[in-house]
Design a protein around this motif. Structure first.
Motif, PDB file in Angstrom:
ATOM      1  N   PRO A 217      14.045  20.557   4.389  1.00 42.16           N
ATOM      2  CA  PRO A 217      13.398  19.618   5.312  1.00 42.16           C
ATOM      3  C   PRO A 217      12.333  20.254   6.199  1.00 42.16           C
ATOM      4  N   GLN A 218      12.689  21.317   6.858  1.00 37.66           N
ATOM      5  CA  GLN A 218      11.779  21.918   7.830  1.00 37.66           C
ATOM      6  C   GLN A 218      10.624  22.652   7.169  1.00 37.66           C
ATOM      7  N   GLU A 219      10.925  23.367   6.115  1.00 40.27           N
ATOM      8  CA  GLU A 219       9.899  24.172   5.436  1.00 40.27           C
ATOM      9  C   GLU A 219      10.137  24.100   3.939  1.00 40.27           C
ATOM     10  N   GLU A 220       9.577  23.057   3.337  1.00 35.70           N
ATOM     11  CA  GLU A 220       9.734  22.853   1.897  1.00 35.70           C
ATOM     12  C   GLU A 220       9.077  24.004   1.129  1.00 35.70           C
ATOM     13  N   LEU A 221       9.754  24.404   0.056  1.00 38.67           N
ATOM     14  CA  LEU A 221       9.232  25.453  -0.826  1.00 38.67           C
ATOM     15  C   LEU A 221       9.242  24.928  -2.245  1.00 38.67           C
ATOM     16  N   ILE A 222       8.087  25.030  -2.907  1.00 38.86           N
ATOM     17  CA  ILE A 222       7.983  24.658  -4.317  1.00 38.86           C
ATOM     18  C   ILE A 222       7.340  25.825  -5.053  1.00 38.86           C
ATOM     19  N   HIS A 223       8.121  26.468  -5.932  1.00 38.67           N
ATOM     20  CA  HIS A 223       7.587  27.529  -6.778  1.00 38.67           C
ATOM     21  C   HIS A 223       6.776  26.894  -7.899  1.00 38.67           C
ATOM     22  N   LEU A 224       5.592  27.427  -8.143  1.00 41.88           N
ATOM     23  CA  LEU A 224       4.673  26.833  -9.108  1.00 41.88           C
ATOM     24  C   LEU A 224       4.398  27.779 -10.274  1.00 41.88           C
ATOM     25  N   ASN A 225       4.335  27.191 -11.467  1.00 41.59           N
ATOM     26  CA  ASN A 225       4.001  27.942 -12.684  1.00 41.59           C
ATOM     27  C   ASN A 225       2.990  27.174 -13.514  1.00 41.59           C
ATOM     28  N   GLU A 226       2.206  27.918 -14.290  1.00 39.21           N
ATOM     29  CA  GLU A 226       1.304  27.346 -15.283  1.00 39.21           C
ATOM     30  C   GLU A 226       1.540  28.103 -16.577  1.00 39.21           C
TER      31      GLU A 226
ATOM     32  N   ALA B  20       8.171  26.955 -24.972  1.00 39.50           N
ATOM     33  CA  ALA B  20       9.092  27.346 -23.911  1.00 39.50           C
ATOM     34  C   ALA B  20       9.489  28.806 -24.106  1.00 39.50           C
ATOM     35  N   ASN B  21       9.398  29.599 -23.048  1.00 37.32           N
ATOM     36  CA  ASN B  21       9.778  31.014 -23.135  1.00 37.32           C
ATOM     37  C   ASN B  21      11.227  31.193 -22.689  1.00 37.32           C
ATOM     38  N   LEU B  22      11.610  32.408 -22.376  1.00 46.15           N
ATOM     39  CA  LEU B  22      13.003  32.656 -21.996  1.00 46.15           C
ATOM     40  C   LEU B  22      13.436  31.844 -20.783  1.00 46.15           C
ATOM     41  N   GLN B  23      12.477  31.511 -19.920  1.00 47.13           N
ATOM     42  CA  GLN B  23      12.790  30.711 -18.740  1.00 47.13           C
ATOM     43  C   GLN B  23      12.126  29.328 -18.799  1.00 47.13           C
ATOM     44  N   GLY B  24      11.768  28.902 -19.983  1.00 50.76           N
ATOM     45  CA  GLY B  24      11.086  27.616 -20.105  1.00 50.76           C
ATOM     46  C   GLY B  24       9.655  27.747 -19.624  1.00 50.76           C
ATOM     47  N   ILE B  25       9.347  27.159 -18.466  1.00 48.80           N
ATOM     48  CA  ILE B  25       8.083  27.434 -17.776  1.00 48.80           C
ATOM     49  C   ILE B  25       8.345  27.794 -16.318  1.00 48.80           C
ATOM     50  N   TRP B  26       9.613  27.999 -15.956  1.00 44.73           N
ATOM     51  CA  TRP B  26       9.976  28.164 -14.553  1.00 44.73           C
ATOM     52  C   TRP B  26      10.378  29.613 -14.286  1.00 44.73           C
TER      53      TRP B  26
END
Length: 806
Positions: A55-64, A376-382
């Protein structure tokens, strides 16, 4: 039990839980993510995000998906390699396995490159009190993620999705009271990056990936290298963030995008790289990543969030809605996913969680593997790591293939195509590898590959352990996927123009790789059984021998598929006959003194009897050489092998074992392993902290996270309900007692058949067959001890009763 759950709740959050009705196709939680494996994945095949829901500090890890280190592979990094193959074979036939292994290091090339994290999006509020009524979910029916909470009487929501039609990620932020949205959105990266303001409402982050990254398991004083003099400069990337708002004010500077006093804001996130193909330097000959990112953004920004969402859902559901699945009527469980996992791990029944897991795997494949993109690699795309576990690459001695085991069966054939494209690319580099390393024809692929289609034996010119680095039969195993795609779709044009030529070239490599032993058998030398070790009759430990069962089974599989492909196409009869003769001379399967299927050339002991790899059962799955119906003695030996290996293991290993037990028609044992796979792990400070299984977001734990366990697990669940590899359609071949009632629609079988069926009290009620092939399908159908003939014209549907009568 109640005290334990309260304790876990305190570990995770201080927020007051909201009342929420659990739906069949939602993962939902009453607390935000504290670690990456609590976060929820969204993706459109190319773009990936891990949503923490803070809520206070949203975090979204991004991949391409195309953001990798390095550049095109060096196709001849070890010019002296061919000199050592004769020496290795000489040592092996003298049974000097130690010398052979040492010499194998002389056959090694370079390590693959690594999949990179693009960056983080941080959305920071300045709330003055703690949130209440907290809720977050991932709706896999619509591929959207939601976070909702209340602060000082105002409800805040964030809705996020990654759209394939618009190639954009969007976040809609709302407050229930007017003008209560005040936040900043900033971006950062572990890579080289710079943030700049573009206009009044747009933030741009651009940067550069390393030119080389050492694998995470390699100790190096300088593992991440930019501007390496001997390598192509790393690829460029760009992220563009722009806000659309109805009220309030928006400003931007290098520190971020700032919103004040708004009621609704939509953030548009566009990402692109300069990747321009596996054989092209992404720096000097790369695409214009800025122009790409800008074009994606401009096109999407002209649309409303609702319009983007509508197109996104329609696009996603055309794939996802092909299959429905319920177990024991999917009884509703009005509890958060984390609590359900805890109870399930402690022994509670939850058939709706099992069917959710199956559909979640399909969601992950749709979200990480789209046509025209990267597999998809070992971690998909994430991936959040600068040096990802095992470089987050394509590990071709099991893991990359496992990612695509469910693709055809789970009615997601289009998601298979990026992998089939990669196979064609590795064949191009693999021709050079076969020639430059072995003076062989055809194409060769080894233990690892990457976006650059690396195909050489990895190991940095001698640093790799030969038990994995020198495994050489990637091309025939990969070729199985070419044949499977044809088998399920009946696409003759694909078979003729793509699959058959690549399969034939893989066979040409195998023909050169095989040598005749003193008994007249064709064997592979050198040969390993990834990633295991044997103990000889004299007590010598070894890793390299000849004719491991895995090798011989993979080649048998390729030769068999190639012969059938030749017959289908009505071509290459002389080559087909020659392959048949060679197949008959392959070193045969052996049953050891303990009744198990031998893993090695001789009946040696395993250094690790419970090793996670069970490579020598390839002929049982994913191959078709071993069957309880056609080869009962070898099936029994495979069963003995599995009993000796045990039911423990890493997540992906457990997933493979589900498939093995399903192929042995033992549904209760397969189900036991499903429960092992859904064993909650990764909660620090709790009894659920360690071991393989599933994280709170249902990602599979090796540990660490590997997505192949998710995909392999749902492939095994499919095998329990429908098999078609043995020359007929086998209905409910491995149903566990606990799956008393069920219904599944949309499963696919080889021969171009789509199957719907329902069962009650562990007995088939009805089954429906639909032809999806362009020609008349003639096959056999088996249920229990009954077998019938089935013929379907193109597009025809036939529905039969549980006794297989009309």
């Amino acid at each position: 039990m109640i005290k334990k759950l309260l304790l876990i709740g305190l570990v995770f959050s201080m927020w007051t839980s909201a009342t929420a009705q659990q739906q069949d196709l939602k993962l939902w939680y009453e607390q935000p993510a504290t670690i990456w494996t609590d976060a929820l994945p969204v993706g459109n095949g190319r773009l990936g995000g891990m949503v923490f829901g803070r809520p206070q500090e949203e975090l979204i890890h991004l991949n391409e998906e195309t953001l990798w280190s390095g550049g095109p592979a060096n196709l001849n990094p070890n010019p002296q390699a061919p000199d050592y193959l004769p020496q290795i074979r000489e040592a092996l036939f003298k049974e000097d396995y130690k010398t052979a292994a040492e010499l194998c290091r002389k056959l090694q090339g370079l390590y693959t490159q690594s999949y990179m994290p693009l960056g983080d999006l941080i959305i920071k509020h300045n709330f003055t009190s703690e949130p209440t009524a907290y809720y977050r979910d991932l709706d896999i029916a619509t591929a959207t993620a939601l976070t909702r909470f209340t602060v000082n009487g105002t409800e805040y929501t964030r809705e996020i999705l990654a759209s394939a039609p618009d190639q954009i990620m969007v976040i809609r932020l709302r407050s229930s009271k007017k003008g209560q949205l005040t936040f900043s959105a900033s971006t950062k990266s572990q890579l080289r990056f710079k943030n700049v303001a573009a206009g009044k409402q747009e933030l741009v982050m651009h940067g550069e990936a390393p030119s080389h990254v050492e694998p995470s398991y390699v100790n190096s004083p300088n593992p991440v290298v930019y501007d390496a003099a001997d390598k192509c400069k790393g690829m460029r990337y760009e992220l563009r963030l722009k806000a659309k708002h109805k009220d309030g004010k928006v400003s931007v500077n290098e520190a971020g995008l700032h919103v004040n006093g708004a009621t609704e804001v939509v953030l548009y996130i566009s990402m692109a790289t300069s990747f321009n193909g596996f054989d092209t330097c992404p720096d000097k000959d790369g695409k214009d990543e800025s122009a790409l990112a800008q074009a994606y953004l401009n096109k999407a920004f002209a649309k409303s969030f609702d319009a983007i969402k509508k197109a996104h859902i329609a696009d996603y559901q055309q794939f996802f809605n092909r299959v429905t699945f319920s177990l024991n009527h999917n009884p509703a469980v009005n509890k958060p996913t984390l609590e359900r996992l805890m109870r399930y791990t402690d022994g509670a029944d939850d058939p709706a969680l099992e069917s959710l897991y199956f559909q979640y795997g399909r969601y992950l494949l749709i979200s990480s593997s789209r046509e025209g993109g990267i597999p998809a690699n070992l971690q998909g795309i994430w991936n959040p790591h600068l040096r990802a576990p095992w470089s987050s690459n394509f590990t071709t001695n099991i893991n990359a293939q496992m990612n695509y085991w469910p693709a055809e069966m789970a009615n997601l054939s289009e998601m298979h195509r990026p992998f089939l494209e990669l196979i064609g690319q590795t064949a191009k580099t693999g021709r050079a590898t076969a020639k430059n390393f072995y003076n062989a024809n055809g194409w060769a692929v080894h233990h690892n590959s990457d976006i650059w289609a690396t195909s050489n034996p990895v190991g940095n010119l001698g640093d790799g352990d030969p038990m994995w680095a020198n495994w050489s039969l990637g091309s025939p195993w990969l070729s199985q996927h070419l044949w499977e795609h044809y088998s399920f779709t009946g696409d003759k044009a694909f078979l003729k123009n793509t699959a058959y030529p690549l399969m034939k070239e893989a066979a040409l490599f195998c023909l050169d790789w095989l040598v005749e032993d003193k008994n007249g058998y064709l064997v592979t030398a050198p040969s390993s059984s990834p990633e295991n070790m044997f103990i000889t009759e004299t007590g010598q430990k070894g890793i390299i021998s000849v004719a491991t069962t895995m090798d011989m089974s993979i080649i048998w599989d390729l030769f068999t598929n190639l012969m059938e492909a030749s017959e289908v196409l009505g071509t290459d009869e002389d080559f087909r006959n020659m392959i048949a003769e060679k197949r008959d001379k392959l070193y045969p399967l052996q049953i050891g003194k303990k009744g198990n299927l031998q893993e090695w050339f001789k009946d040696w002991e395993d250094e690790d009897p419970q090793h996670r790899h069970v490579s020598h059962l390839f002929g049982l799955h994913p191959g078709r050489q071993i069957s309880p119906i056609h080869t009962p003695e070898f099936a029994q030996a495979a069963r003995k092998t599995l009993e000796r290996r045990g039911d423990e293991g890493t997540g992906w290993s457990i997933a493979w074992k589900i498939n093995f037990w399903a192929r042995l028609h033992d549904g209760n044992h397969a189900y036991k392993l499903i429960r092992n796979l859904l064993h909650l792990t990764g909660l620090e400070g709790t009894e659920y902290a360690k071991g393989g299984g599933s994280y709170s977001n249902l990602f599979c734990a090796h540990p660490p996270f590997q997505i192949d366990g998710n995909f392999g697990g749902i492939a095994g669940m499919g095998e329990m309900m429908l098999q078609s590899h043995a020359g007929f359609l086998h209905l409910l071949p491995a149903m566990p007692d606990t799956w008393k009632d069920g219904k599944i629609t949309g499963l696919r079988a080889r021969g171009g058949v789509e199957v719907d069926m329902e069962w009650k009290d562990n007995k088939l009620l009805w089954v429906s067959f639909k032809s999806t092939a362009g020609t008349t399908t003639t096959t056999k159908v088996r249920y229990g001890d009954k077998t019938i003939d089935l013929q379907l014209k193109p597009g025809q549907v036939k529905k039969l009763k549980g006794n297989l009568e009309g």
